[in-house]
Motif scaffolding. Sequence first.
Motif, short mmCIF file in Angstrom:
data_model
loop_
_atom_site.label_atom_id
_atom_site.label_comp_id
_atom_site.label_asym_id
_atom_site.label_seq_id
_atom_site.Cartn_x
_atom_site.Cartn_y
_atom_site.Cartn_z
N TYR A 189 0.83 -1.21 0.00
CA TYR A 189 0.00 0.00 0.00
C TYR A 189 0.87 1.26 0.00
N ILE A 190 1.93 1.26 0.81
CA ILE A 190 2.81 2.43 0.85
C ILE A 190 3.52 2.62 -0.50
N VAL A 191 3.97 1.53 -1.11
CA VAL A 191 4.64 1.62 -2.41
C VAL A 191 3.68 2.16 -3.46
N LEU A 192 2.44 1.66 -3.46
CA LEU A 192 1.44 2.14 -4.42
C LEU A 192 1.15 3.62 -4.19
N ALA A 193 1.09 4.03 -2.92
CA ALA A 193 0.86 5.44 -2.63
C ALA A 193 2.02 6.29 -3.14
N ALA A 194 3.25 5.78 -3.00
CA ALA A 194 4.41 6.53 -3.49
C ALA A 194 4.45 6.59 -5.02
N ASN A 200 -7.08 8.46 -9.08
CA ASN A 200 -8.41 8.05 -8.65
C ASN A 200 -8.66 6.60 -9.02
N VAL A 201 -9.20 5.85 -8.08
CA VAL A 201 -9.63 4.47 -8.31
C VAL A 201 -11.10 4.37 -7.91
N THR A 202 -11.82 3.41 -8.50
CA THR A 202 -13.25 3.25 -8.24
C THR A 202 -13.47 2.01 -7.39
N LEU A 203 -14.10 2.22 -6.23
CA LEU A 203 -14.46 1.13 -5.33
C LEU A 203 -15.93 1.27 -4.99
N ARG A 204 -16.70 0.21 -5.29
CA ARG A 204 -18.13 0.22 -5.04
C ARG A 204 -18.81 1.43 -5.67
N LEU A 210 -6.14 7.85 -4.36
CA LEU A 210 -5.06 7.19 -3.62
C LEU A 210 -4.21 8.26 -2.95
N PRO A 211 -4.02 8.19 -1.62
CA PRO A 211 -3.24 9.25 -0.95
C PRO A 211 -1.77 9.18 -1.31
N ASP A 212 -1.04 10.24 -1.00
CA ASP A 212 0.40 10.25 -1.26
C ASP A 212 1.11 9.42 -0.21
N TRP A 213 2.41 9.20 -0.42
CA TRP A 213 3.16 8.29 0.46
C TRP A 213 3.31 8.86 1.86
N ARG A 214 3.35 10.18 2.00
CA ARG A 214 3.46 10.77 3.33
C ARG A 214 2.22 10.45 4.17
N THR A 215 1.05 10.58 3.54
CA THR A 215 -0.19 10.23 4.26
C THR A 215 -0.22 8.75 4.61
N ALA A 216 0.23 7.90 3.68
CA ALA A 216 0.23 6.46 3.94
C ALA A 216 1.15 6.11 5.11
N VAL A 217 2.33 6.70 5.14
CA VAL A 217 3.25 6.46 6.25
C VAL A 217 2.65 6.99 7.56
#
Length: 411
Positions: A189-194, A200-204, A210-217
């Motif tokens: 997830y962190i790698v994908l965020a970076a 934008n991805v579609t879920l339901r 997708l947030p940036d890597w700083r938010t993910a960390v």
Amino acid sequence: MSTTIRSIRTIARSRAVRIAATGVASLGVALVIALAWRDELARLHAGAIGTAIDRLSWQQVASAAALTVATYLLLPCYDLLALRYVKRRLGAARTIAASVIAYGISHTLGFAAVTGSAVRARFWSSWGLSAGEIAMAVGFAGFTFLLALTAVGGVALAGEPPALLAHLPLAAAVARVAGALAIGAVLTYIVLAARFGGVNVTLRARPWRLPDWRTAVAQVALGFADWTAAAGVLYVLLPGSSAVGLWGFTSAFVLAQLLALASHVPGGLGVFETLMVVQLGDAVPPGALLAALVAYRAIFYFAPFVLAVGALTSYEAWRRRHAARRAAGVLGNALDRLARPFLPTAIGMMTIGGGAMLLVSGATPAVHGRLRTLVDLMPLGIVELSHFTGSVVGASLLVIGWGLTRRLDAA
């Protein structure tokens, strides 16, 4: 039209099945808890838990309270990250206040997706957020919580599998593999965020950015800080002689909390305690462990719940103060209109009652003890004059009361 009705019926049946399955699962969990507690309590002599509670030092209680405050100051960070994700700023003070109240209520009542989200929506909607922004922020906060649980649980399982799994064949190896997979999912997830942050991805059928890597960390770091502090609240309440390390305890704590959340029991009450007793029963004296769990419930759940309910009630009363004042005015006017025709009669009847009491008092013999005391204090003539004056006033009140009931101006 018939197709729509059939669809509604199908949805209703599926919801009924889910509710029934949840109820059956909860009953099963309750039965397992009852059997486990019966065996555990059978090993304790009367008063063992109370004695262990009395042995808790003020330092332990103060440390648990301080860690509880730290945990509830970390929890608003979930909402701060969520509001930052939807690009809305409400101010740190308002966000923290709403978050603490929401978590204080949802931790005890359970079903955080309903209770906590409803409280947040109540605050956020009054502060200008739209329904779509609230839904997205609540969803992001829930995802952050699950991500944090996955990260902490993965590290705990990979590092030291809980004692609950030690008695099962191959359980430790399976736990380590599951922990490694969880850690891998978080790192992915962190790698994908970076790599794809901002995409934008579609879920339901709903677009999510997708947030940036700083938010993910920050999400993962927040999870470690939150769960470590929450586990520390119970850990400091254990006796110093307990043969359990912090890391092994955190592993057991995370697994117990995860299964308690999955049980759908409000606040995980009974489920969490049972799992902790099963895992740590050999390392901590049963009486001391149960005393620590009781104190943990009171400090980490009950006290914040009471404060949160009080704060929410005060906030709602403050918000509705003008409406309450208008309602009180309307009610007062209505009561005034209803009571005004009966006021002269009511006052007149009370006046007649007072006059009758004075006449009856003057006509009946006085108590000898009281009369002797009065004669000792003042001349007998003054005492007799007071009785006569009381009778005259009583007769006058009867006349005035009759006049009031007749609504005479002279009265």
